[in-house]
Design a protein around this motif. Sequence first.
Motif, PDB file in Angstrom:
ATOM      1  N   GLU A   1      13.312 -20.841 -20.686  1.00  0.00           N
ATOM      2  CA  GLU A   1      14.645 -20.252 -21.593  1.00  0.00           C
ATOM      3  C   GLU A   1      13.850 -19.370 -22.567  1.00  0.00           C
ATOM      4  N   GLN A   2      12.705 -19.912 -23.322  1.00  0.00           N
ATOM      5  CA  GLN A   2      12.125 -19.304 -24.273  1.00  0.00           C
ATOM      6  C   GLN A   2      11.160 -18.152 -24.054  1.00  0.00           C
ATOM      7  N   ASN A   3      10.955 -17.969 -22.839  1.00  0.00           N
ATOM      8  CA  ASN A   3       9.833 -17.118 -22.343  1.00  0.00           C
ATOM      9  C   ASN A   3      10.642 -15.522 -22.374  1.00  0.00           C
ATOM     10  N   THR A   4      10.921 -15.065 -23.596  1.00  0.00           N
ATOM     11  CA  THR A   4      11.758 -13.943 -23.729  1.00  0.00           C
ATOM     12  C   THR A   4      10.872 -12.560 -23.015  1.00  0.00           C
ATOM     13  N   ALA A   5       9.657 -12.829 -23.048  1.00  0.00           N
ATOM     14  CA  ALA A   5       8.992 -11.530 -22.414  1.00  0.00           C
ATOM     15  C   ALA A   5       9.210 -11.605 -20.912  1.00  0.00           C
TER      16      ALA A   5
ATOM     17  N   ILE B   1      11.547 -12.814 -19.399  1.00  0.00           N
ATOM     18  CA  ILE B   1      13.089 -12.435 -18.989  1.00  0.00           C
ATOM     19  C   ILE B   1      12.955 -11.096 -18.867  1.00  0.00           C
ATOM     20  N   GLY B   2      12.700 -10.522 -20.022  1.00  0.00           N
ATOM     21  CA  GLY B   2      13.037  -8.899 -20.010  1.00  0.00           C
ATOM     22  C   GLY B   2      11.971  -8.312 -18.899  1.00  0.00           C
TER      23      GLY B   2
ATOM     24  N   GLU C   1      14.530  -8.966 -15.805  1.00  0.00           N
ATOM     25  CA  GLU C   1      15.791  -8.398 -15.809  1.00  0.00           C
ATOM     26  C   GLU C   1      15.548  -6.863 -15.625  1.00  0.00           C
TER      27      GLU C   1
ATOM     28  N   ARG D   1      20.164 -13.417 -13.718  1.00  0.00           N
ATOM     29  CA  ARG D   1      20.156 -14.976 -14.252  1.00  0.00           C
ATOM     30  C   ARG D   1      21.525 -15.661 -13.153  1.00  0.00           C
TER      31      ARG D   1
ATOM     32  N   ARG E   1      21.206 -22.025 -15.570  1.00  0.00           N
ATOM     33  CA  ARG E   1      20.444 -22.731 -16.595  1.00  0.00           C
ATOM     34  C   ARG E   1      20.204 -24.291 -16.304  1.00  0.00           C
TER      35      ARG E   1
END
Length: 179
Positions: free
Chosen positions: A131-135, A137-138, A141, A147, A150
Amino acid sequence: MNSKIALRAATPDDTALIASMHAQSWASAYRGILPNAYLNDDLNAERAAHWAERMKDVASGAASVFIAEHAGQPVGFMCLVEPDEAGSVLVDNLHALPGHRGLGTGTVMLDEAARWARARGARQLHLFVLEQNTAAIGFYESRGWRRAAREADHMAGIDLFSLRYLYPLDQTQKDQLGQ
């Protein structure tokens, strides 16, 4: 496809290379997410043990690993697991080495994952991302992944959450997801 990136099927001789790339990727991507002691001290040995075991699945035909190369040098890898009972292929790992992110390596690997899965009659791909791996995720997406869930997870001695992402391989599923 990025013509600078070539993919090849991994062999048992690549086990140490895969473990090393995995550790390098995690040490970079998970800094600030997983404990520094784990990333600095335990990661290399833990990933080596993981891949020594995981390559048994590759040898049995339950999974495939591909190594991404640029100018003959390894720059990333991915592991794909044969379709499950729902017709979904798990992208178990997809990693580009630090310094090679943002250059098309991940996109080339995802394109191959879709081709590989379709060749096996799969209906979709799925993966898990912290969840904290925003790079990451971006990245997913921006390539049409959505998604789906969770889930509680546990890594490196800490509790955290992983997000399950899906990528439909046929138009009917894409329509259902509004893509």
